[in-house]
Enzyme design. Structure first.
Site, PDB file in Angstrom:
ATOM      1  N   ARG A   1     -12.646 -21.439   6.781  1.00 29.91           N
ATOM      2  CA  ARG A   1     -11.431 -21.142   7.545  1.00 29.91           C
ATOM      3  C   ARG A   1     -11.841 -20.612   8.917  1.00 29.91           C
ATOM      4  NH1 ARG A   1      -7.317 -16.912   4.749  1.00 29.91           N
ATOM      5  NH2 ARG A   1      -9.113 -15.553   5.078  1.00 29.91           N
TER       6      ARG A   1
ATOM      7  N   SER B   1      -7.812  -0.764   9.705  1.00 28.73           N
ATOM      8  CA  SER B   1      -8.375  -1.902   8.968  1.00 28.73           C
ATOM      9  C   SER B   1      -9.825  -2.109   9.354  1.00 28.73           C
ATOM     10  CB  SER B   1      -7.573  -3.158   9.325  1.00 28.73           C
ATOM     11  OG  SER B   1      -8.244  -4.312   8.880  1.00 28.73           O
ATOM     12  N   ALA B   2     -10.599  -2.647   8.419  1.00 22.92           N
ATOM     13  CA  ALA B   2     -11.986  -3.025   8.708  1.00 22.92           C
ATOM     14  C   ALA B   2     -12.045  -4.087   9.795  1.00 22.92           C
ATOM     15  CB  ALA B   2     -12.650  -3.540   7.439  1.00 22.92           C
TER      16      ALA B   2
ATOM     17  N   TYR C   1      -3.168  -8.925  15.497  1.00 24.59           N
ATOM     18  CA  TYR C   1      -3.038  -7.931  14.426  1.00 24.59           C
ATOM     19  C   TYR C   1      -4.214  -6.949  14.510  1.00 24.59           C
ATOM     20  CZ  TYR C   1      -3.923  -5.886   9.869  1.00 24.59           C
ATOM     21  OH  TYR C   1      -4.218  -4.997   8.875  1.00 24.59           O
TER      22      TYR C   1
ATOM     23  N   LYS D   1      -4.362  -2.787  15.599  1.00 26.18           N
ATOM     24  CA  LYS D   1      -4.967  -1.671  14.841  1.00 26.18           C
ATOM     25  C   LYS D   1      -5.957  -0.924  15.739  1.00 26.18           C
ATOM     26  CE  LYS D   1      -2.946  -2.098  10.837  1.00 26.18           C
ATOM     27  NZ  LYS D   1      -1.943  -1.089  10.438  1.00 26.18           N
TER      28      LYS D   1
ATOM     29  N   ASN E   1      -3.783 -14.456   1.648  1.00 24.06           N
ATOM     30  CA  ASN E   1      -4.909 -13.659   1.141  1.00 24.06           C
ATOM     31  C   ASN E   1      -5.336 -14.193  -0.225  1.00 24.06           C
ATOM     32  OD1 ASN E   1      -3.444 -10.839   2.665  1.00 24.06           O
ATOM     33  ND2 ASN E   1      -5.431 -11.663   3.224  1.00 24.06           N
TER      34      ASN E   1
ATOM     35  N   ILE F   1       0.839  -1.202   0.000  1.00 17.66           N
ATOM     36  CA  ILE F   1       0.000   0.000   0.000  1.00 17.66           C
ATOM     37  C   ILE F   1       0.877   1.257   0.000  1.00 17.66           C
ATOM     38  CG2 ILE F   1      -1.771   1.263   1.308  1.00 17.66           C
ATOM     39  CD1 ILE F   1      -2.735  -1.599   2.220  1.00 17.66           C
TER      40      ILE F   1
ATOM     41  N   TYR G   1      -9.249   0.104   5.955  1.00 16.08           N
ATOM     42  CA  TYR G   1      -9.220  -0.543   4.644  1.00 16.08           C
ATOM     43  C   TYR G   1     -10.088  -1.792   4.644  1.00 16.08           C
ATOM     44  CZ  TYR G   1      -4.524   1.670   4.590  1.00 16.08           C
ATOM     45  OH  TYR G   1      -3.447   2.512   4.691  1.00 16.08           O
TER      46      TYR G   1
HETATM   47  C1  UD1 Z   1      -7.824 -10.765   5.929  1.00 15.10           C
HETATM   48  C2  UD1 Z   1      -7.672 -10.414   7.382  1.00 15.10           C
HETATM   49  C3  UD1 Z   1      -7.819  -8.939   7.557  1.00 15.10           C
HETATM   50  C4  UD1 Z   1      -6.847  -8.179   6.660  1.00 15.10           C
HETATM   51  C5  UD1 Z   1      -7.090  -8.594   5.220  1.00 15.10           C
HETATM   52  C6  UD1 Z   1      -6.070  -7.945   4.304  1.00 15.10           C
HETATM   53  C7  UD1 Z   1      -8.520 -12.382   8.577  1.00 15.10           C
HETATM   54  C8  UD1 Z   1      -9.583 -12.925   9.490  1.00 15.10           C
HETATM   55  N1  UD1 Z   1      -8.655 -11.117   8.179  1.00 15.10           N
HETATM   56  O1  UD1 Z   1      -9.173 -10.515   5.559  1.00 15.10           O
HETATM   57  O2  UD1 Z   1      -7.558  -8.602   8.905  1.00 15.10           O
HETATM   58  O3  UD1 Z   1      -7.041  -6.802   6.810  1.00 15.10           O
HETATM   59  O4  UD1 Z   1      -6.962 -10.015   5.113  1.00 15.10           O
HETATM   60  O5  UD1 Z   1      -6.422  -8.118   2.968  1.00 15.10           O
HETATM   61  O6  UD1 Z   1      -7.594 -13.081   8.211  1.00 15.10           O
HETATM   62  N2  UD1 Z   1     -10.214 -17.259   0.717  1.00 15.10           N
HETATM   63  C9  UD1 Z   1     -10.314 -18.505   0.127  1.00 15.10           C
HETATM   64  N3  UD1 Z   1      -9.150 -19.174  -0.137  1.00 15.10           N
HETATM   65  C10 UD1 Z   1      -7.909 -18.680   0.152  1.00 15.10           C
HETATM   66  C11 UD1 Z   1      -7.820 -17.401   0.752  1.00 15.10           C
HETATM   67  C12 UD1 Z   1      -8.999 -16.718   1.027  1.00 15.10           C
HETATM   68  O7  UD1 Z   1     -11.403 -18.998  -0.144  1.00 15.10           O
HETATM   69  O8  UD1 Z   1      -6.901 -19.363  -0.101  1.00 15.10           O
HETATM   70  C13 UD1 Z   1     -11.451 -16.511   0.980  1.00 15.10           C
HETATM   71  C14 UD1 Z   1     -11.695 -16.204   2.435  1.00 15.10           C
HETATM   72  O9  UD1 Z   1     -12.383 -17.248   3.061  1.00 15.10           O
HETATM   73  C15 UD1 Z   1     -12.520 -14.921   2.329  1.00 15.10           C
HETATM   74  C16 UD1 Z   1     -11.960 -14.223   1.081  1.00 15.10           C
HETATM   75  O10 UD1 Z   1     -11.331 -15.260   0.333  1.00 15.10           O
HETATM   76  O11 UD1 Z   1     -13.869 -15.200   2.099  1.00 15.10           O
HETATM   77  C17 UD1 Z   1     -10.925 -13.152   1.382  1.00 15.10           C
HETATM   78  O12 UD1 Z   1      -9.911 -13.695   2.226  1.00 15.10           O
HETATM   79  P1  UD1 Z   1      -8.553 -12.893   2.551  1.00 15.10           P
HETATM   80  O13 UD1 Z   1      -7.965 -12.364   1.292  1.00 15.10           O
HETATM   81  O14 UD1 Z   1      -7.701 -13.777   3.394  1.00 15.10           O
HETATM   82  O15 UD1 Z   1      -9.041 -11.632   3.362  1.00 15.10           O
HETATM   83  P2  UD1 Z   1      -9.958 -11.542   4.699  1.00 15.10           P
HETATM   84  O16 UD1 Z   1     -10.007 -12.838   5.382  1.00 15.10           O
HETATM   85  O17 UD1 Z   1     -11.230 -10.884   4.316  1.00 15.10           O
END
Ligand code: UD1
Length: 341
Positions: free
Chosen positions: A290, A123-124, A149, A153, A199, A12, A177
């Site tokens: 997860r 962060s949200a 984490y 925040k 992510n 970022i 964010y």
């Molecule tokens: C996560 C963090 C959040 C952080 C953000 C940054 C958690 C609980 N939250 O959010 O604090 O600010 O990242 O971007 O970890 N997914 C899959 N398969 C994967 C990876 C993710 O299905 O291999 C899904 C997750 O279940 C979710 C979505 O994709 O529904 C987004 O996941 P992710 O990118 O990890 O972000 P968050 O969990 O929303």
């Protein structure tokens, strides 16, 4: 404005540096490069056509920071910190020490230099599990947070609020964010995760490029349109421009803003959009949810629109296209020597 950008070499930070430079501001990058590369700064210089002063220091180290930051600046954008949710659960003390000390040291530095304009990267996550959706800034914060984490925040926001009470001239904006994705359209700057990414976007990109066999979709029976998790994906350049808008509008006091698109997108929608843009197939398998994941996290970004004049402009397709472009041009991120190994 002359802006001290902490964490300016990160994902970022690098895009925020470009957005600031594009608006005619000057940028001083402060980074310890523990989870980023100096090459990111070189790329910003390349794209922007200007030299960028760099201060290499761990912001959580008070003495070193007060000694090394010897230049004048008018404002600070504070992004330096540790950001892995999973790692924070395993190393809570390290996360609190680094993230909270960094905020405390920066506030001391600002006071010492009589700098009153601060934008903080929050962060949200601070909202915890949403009690209603979309989430506005009036949603309760702190309830149900599950990892250090997120707490770091939340606590940094509180430290900034308490500091502002004894320093009324301080103008602090807390930017919450949602889920940043995308990359600069040049393909020179983008996300360069160290280790194994968790992510969604970097995982999808690794499957598309063949570095990973398939995507595990965490949960297929959520109460969402297609059963997969819904998030608010925000283009990193839109996010970067949100920082510029906040800096330019900052007035004394503390104000929080959601930086999100306001649009909920499911895991499978993101997969399909990425497939279209990359012209690659993304193999996936639906697995169990997860631990700690939420069905839906979507922003109400109207306060930022009303008060900062900021709104997300880039489409999901453009974010996927730019992320893929960056990935194709930099398959191993900034450390290009990996290519020849
Ligand atoms: C996560 C963090 C959040 C952080 C953000 C940054 C958690 C609980 N939250 O959010 O604090 O600010 O990242 O971007 O970890 N997914 C899959 N398969 C994967 C990876 C993710 O299905 O291999 C899904 C997750 O279940 C979710 C979505 O994709 O529904 C987004 O996941 P992710 O990118 O990890 O972000 P968050 O969990 O929303």
């Amino acid at each position: 404005m002359r802006v001290l950008l902490t964490g300016g070499a990160g994902y970022i930070g690098s895009h925020t540096a470009l957005a600031l430079l594009e608006r005619g501001h000057e940028v001083i990058v402060l980074d310890d490069f523990s989870n980023s590369h100096i090459e990111a700064v070189r790329r910003i210089e390349l794209v922007a056509g200007t030299d960028i002063p760099v201060i290499t220091v761990d912001l959580s180290d008070r003495e070193a920071t007060l000694r090394k930051v010897d230049c004048d600046f008018d404002a600070a954008v504070h992004l330096a910190g540790l950001k892995s949710v999973v790692e924070s659960v395993a190393q809570p003390n390290r996360y609190y020490r680094v993230n909270l000390n960094a905020t405390l040291v920066l506030l001391e530095l600002l006071r010492e230099r009589s700098v009153s304009n601060l934008v903080f990267s929050s962060s949200a996550t601070v909202y915890g599990p949403p009690v209603n959706s979309p989430i506005s800034e009036d949603h309760p914060v702190g309830a149900g947070l599950t990892n250090p984490y997120g707490w770091s925040k939340f606590m940094s926001e509180q430290i900034i609020r308490d500091t502002q009470r004894i320093r009324p001239d301080l103008a602090a904006t807390l930017l919450r964010y949602f889920n940043p994705i995308g990359a600069h359209t040049s393909g020179n700057i983008g996300e360069d995760p160290t280790g194994v990414p968790t992510n969604l976007m970097p995982v999808i990109a690794q499957v598309a490029s063949g570095r990973r066999e398939k995507l595990s979709v965490f949960g297929g029976t959520y109460p969402t349109p297609d059963g997969t998790g819904v998030r608010d994906y925000i283009d990193v350049m839109d996010l970067a421009e949100g920082h510029v808008a906040a800096l330019e509008r900052n007035t004394a006091g503390v104000r929080s803003y959601n930086l999100g698109s306001g649009v909920g997108v499911s895991v499978l929608e993101l997969v399909r959009t990425f497939e279209e843009q990359s012209e690659r197939r993304i193999a996936y398998a639906i697995e169990g949810p997860r631990l700690g994941d939420l069905a839906e996290v979507v922003a109400d970004p109207s306060r930022a629109a009303d008060e900062l004049g900021w709104r997300a402009k880039r489409t999901l397709g453009a974010s996927c296209r730019d992320y893929w472009n960056w990935q194709v041009r930099n398959p191993y991120g900034y450390v290009s020597e990996h290519v020849s190994r």
